[in-house]
Write an enzyme that holds these catalytic residues in place. Structure first.
Site, PDB file in Angstrom:
ATOM      1  N   ASP A  14      -0.811 -31.219   6.297  1.00  0.00           N
ATOM      2  CA  ASP A  14       0.402 -31.031   7.082  1.00  0.00           C
ATOM      3  C   ASP A  14      -0.015 -30.842   8.538  1.00  0.00           C
ATOM      4  O   ASP A  14      -0.406 -29.757   8.950  1.00  0.00           O
ATOM      5  CB  ASP A  14       1.163 -29.815   6.552  1.00  0.00           C
ATOM      6  CG  ASP A  14       2.447 -29.567   7.338  1.00  0.00           C
ATOM      7  OD1 ASP A  14       2.655 -30.237   8.365  1.00  0.00           O
ATOM      8  OD2 ASP A  14       3.224 -28.701   6.915  1.00  0.00           O
TER       9      ASP A  14
ATOM     10  N   LYS B  49       6.994 -32.527  15.343  1.00  0.00           N
ATOM     11  CA  LYS B  49       6.819 -31.896  16.653  1.00  0.00           C
ATOM     12  C   LYS B  49       6.408 -32.887  17.753  1.00  0.00           C
ATOM     13  O   LYS B  49       7.266 -33.589  18.269  1.00  0.00           O
ATOM     14  CB  LYS B  49       5.893 -30.693  16.525  1.00  0.00           C
ATOM     15  CG  LYS B  49       6.558 -29.644  15.590  1.00  0.00           C
ATOM     16  CD  LYS B  49       5.885 -28.302  15.484  1.00  0.00           C
ATOM     17  CE  LYS B  49       6.796 -27.355  14.718  1.00  0.00           C
ATOM     18  NZ  LYS B  49       6.233 -26.738  13.550  1.00  0.00           N
TER      19      LYS B  49
ATOM     20  N   TYR C 108       2.896 -22.615   6.381  1.00  0.00           N
ATOM     21  CA  TYR C 108       4.320 -22.968   6.382  1.00  0.00           C
ATOM     22  C   TYR C 108       4.449 -24.477   6.372  1.00  0.00           C
ATOM     23  O   TYR C 108       3.788 -25.169   7.139  1.00  0.00           O
ATOM     24  CB  TYR C 108       5.000 -22.393   7.628  1.00  0.00           C
ATOM     25  CG  TYR C 108       6.467 -22.758   7.757  1.00  0.00           C
ATOM     26  CD1 TYR C 108       7.418 -22.242   6.875  1.00  0.00           C
ATOM     27  CD2 TYR C 108       6.911 -23.614   8.767  1.00  0.00           C
ATOM     28  CE1 TYR C 108       8.764 -22.560   6.998  1.00  0.00           C
ATOM     29  CE2 TYR C 108       8.261 -23.934   8.899  1.00  0.00           C
ATOM     30  CZ  TYR C 108       9.179 -23.404   8.014  1.00  0.00           C
ATOM     31  OH  TYR C 108      10.517 -23.721   8.138  1.00  0.00           O
TER      32      TYR C 108
END
Ligand code: PLP
Length: 433
Positions: free
Chosen positions: A238, A266, A144
């Site tokens: 990522d 995050k 994702y």
């Protein structure tokens, strides 16, 4: 388990919010029942509006690595608040956080801050296309990378649990340049290399965390790096989930592979909206105002968010919690496996640093397909039992559990008891069927 107030809010929220939530996984759709509404959190714990107390292994899906409201972070945020909220002009805080990030990632000379992981990744893709002059990208099934059109294909957890084929509203044209490969399968990548000559980049989660936690084999990553270098294709890592999670810096350094472009999010905002993408000078100099790749943001580098990020990274540097994370995650893995064995439940557990994931399956989980062999009904039972016993888990078989440095011995004991009770219930339910 009393969830009266959550139920009331859930019903009330339906009127003006979509499904009473602002992100789909929060709706508990894949585990059923009423999603808990949170009142407050502190340290390793989170408290819902019915007064239930949980040890928090969600941590807002990663950011709250120090636990909630660490006193140094809170002090920095309060100090920043008094100076103003956003200026539309630069502050020294952006320079400070940029230096901390670049120092921690050997492959990054410069970084650009944005406001989410999604934004970091979509900008990194644009940058790779600008730099190479090519259009196609390769992504791995089950990974994702945020919800931008081009990446919403075969995209893991949120979509995986709901078995949605991508998303409605994404035109075919938006994904026609997105090629899909299989995680841990280098042939699935070289096939694309052999048939397309306009590939800009391969994007990968260096440790997959959005189809459950899955580690790449050393060989796979090394081959991927060597082949992309050879072909002049950029490798985008990522690290929105893994950045500062398993070491101070990125998983790529632990794995011995360096990306051309790295995406972060995050943890670097410590609970505020921050994303970032960075690379060596030659690549980053393509980005406006130095170059012609346009990318902008009204709230990018927001001073409150920067203050939170700086304080969080400073505290991580001081605490060096990574060894202890590994130990605690190993302990939880052992607890899971031994109770599964005790009650005769099929279970595999993957973990990397402070990310951990039990899969209710007898198959080794190495890619999206093997992750899909998990018994999501058993996870449902397990999830609600864990909640009943005071452990807040991500409400999906395919979301990683996260550890915070605020977890203490008492918390670990509570987790152990909860696992034992919950696994027993899973076994009981499996027998009935
Ligand atoms: C969470 C996540 C994103 C998206 O970040 P948002 O801040 O939710 O937009 C992208 N990539 C990975 C690997 C993630 O885990």
């Amino acid at each position: 388990m009393k969830l009266d107030n959550s139920t009331t809010l859930f019903n009330k929220g339906q009127k003006n919010l979509v499904g009473a939530v602002n992100s789909p996984v929060r709706a508990f759709k894949s585990v059923g029942g009423v999603p808990v509404f949170i009142d407050h959190a502190k340290g390793s714990k989170i408290f819902d509006v019915d007064g239930n107390e949980y040890i928090d292994l969600v941590l807002s899906y990663g950011p709250m690595i120090l636990g909630h409201r660490h006193k140094n972070v809170e002090r920095s945020i309060k100090k920043a608040l008094k100076k103003g909220y956003t200026f539309g002009a630069s502050t020294n805080k952006e320079i400070k956080l940029a230096k901390m990030v670049c120092d921690a990632f050997p492959g990054m000379d410069k970084v650009r801050f944005v406001s989410s992981g999604t934004e970091a990744v979509l900008s990194a893709i644009r940058l790779a296309r600008a730099y190479t002059g090519h259009n196609k990208i390769i992504k791995f099934s089950g990974c994702y990378h945020g919800h931008s059109d081009a990446l919403l294909v075969a995209a893991g957890s949120g979509l995986a649990t709901l078995s949605l084929p991508g998303s409605k509203g994404v035109p075919d044209d938006a994904v026609k340049n997105t090629l899909i490969a299989e995680y841990n399968n280098i042939e699935s990548v070289t096939q694309h290399f052999d048939t397309h000559d306009d590939i800009a980049a391969v994007i990968i989660e260096p440790i997959a965390g959005n189809m459950g936690v899955i580690e790449p084999s050393q060989e796979f990553l090394q081959q991927l790096r060597a082949l992309t270098l050879e072909k002049g294709i950029l490798l985008i890592m990522d690290e929105v989930m893994t950045g500062f999670r398993s070491k101070f810096g990125g998983a790529q350094e632990l794995l011995g592979v360096e990306a051309d472009i790295t995406c972060l999010g995050k943890v670097i905002g410590g609970g505020f909206p921050v994303g970032a993408y960075g690379a060596r000078n030659e690549i980053m100099e393509m980005v406006a105002p130095l170059g012609d790749m346009y990318q902008a943001g009204t709230l990018s580098g927001n001073p409150i968010a920067m203050a939170s990020g700086i304080a969080t990274l400073k505290q991580l540097k001081k605490q060096k919690p990574y060894k202890s994370f590994h130990k605690k995650a190993t302990k939880i893995k052992d607890m899971l496996l031994s109770s599964a064995e005790k009650y005769g439940v099929d279970l595999k557990v993957n973990h990397f640093g402070s990310m951990i994931n039990p899969f209710f399956t007898s198959q080794e989980v190495t890619d999206f397909k093997s992750a899909q062999s998990s018994n999501t009904e058993s996870f449902k039972v397990f999830f609600w039992q864990m909640m009943e016993h005071g452990v807040f888990l991500p409400p999906s078989q395919f979301e990683a559990w996260f550890l915070s440095s605020a977890l203490d011995k008492k918390d670990m004991k509570k987790i152990e008891n909860a696992i034992d009770f919950s696994m027993a219930k899973v076994a009981e339910k499996q027998k009935i069927k």
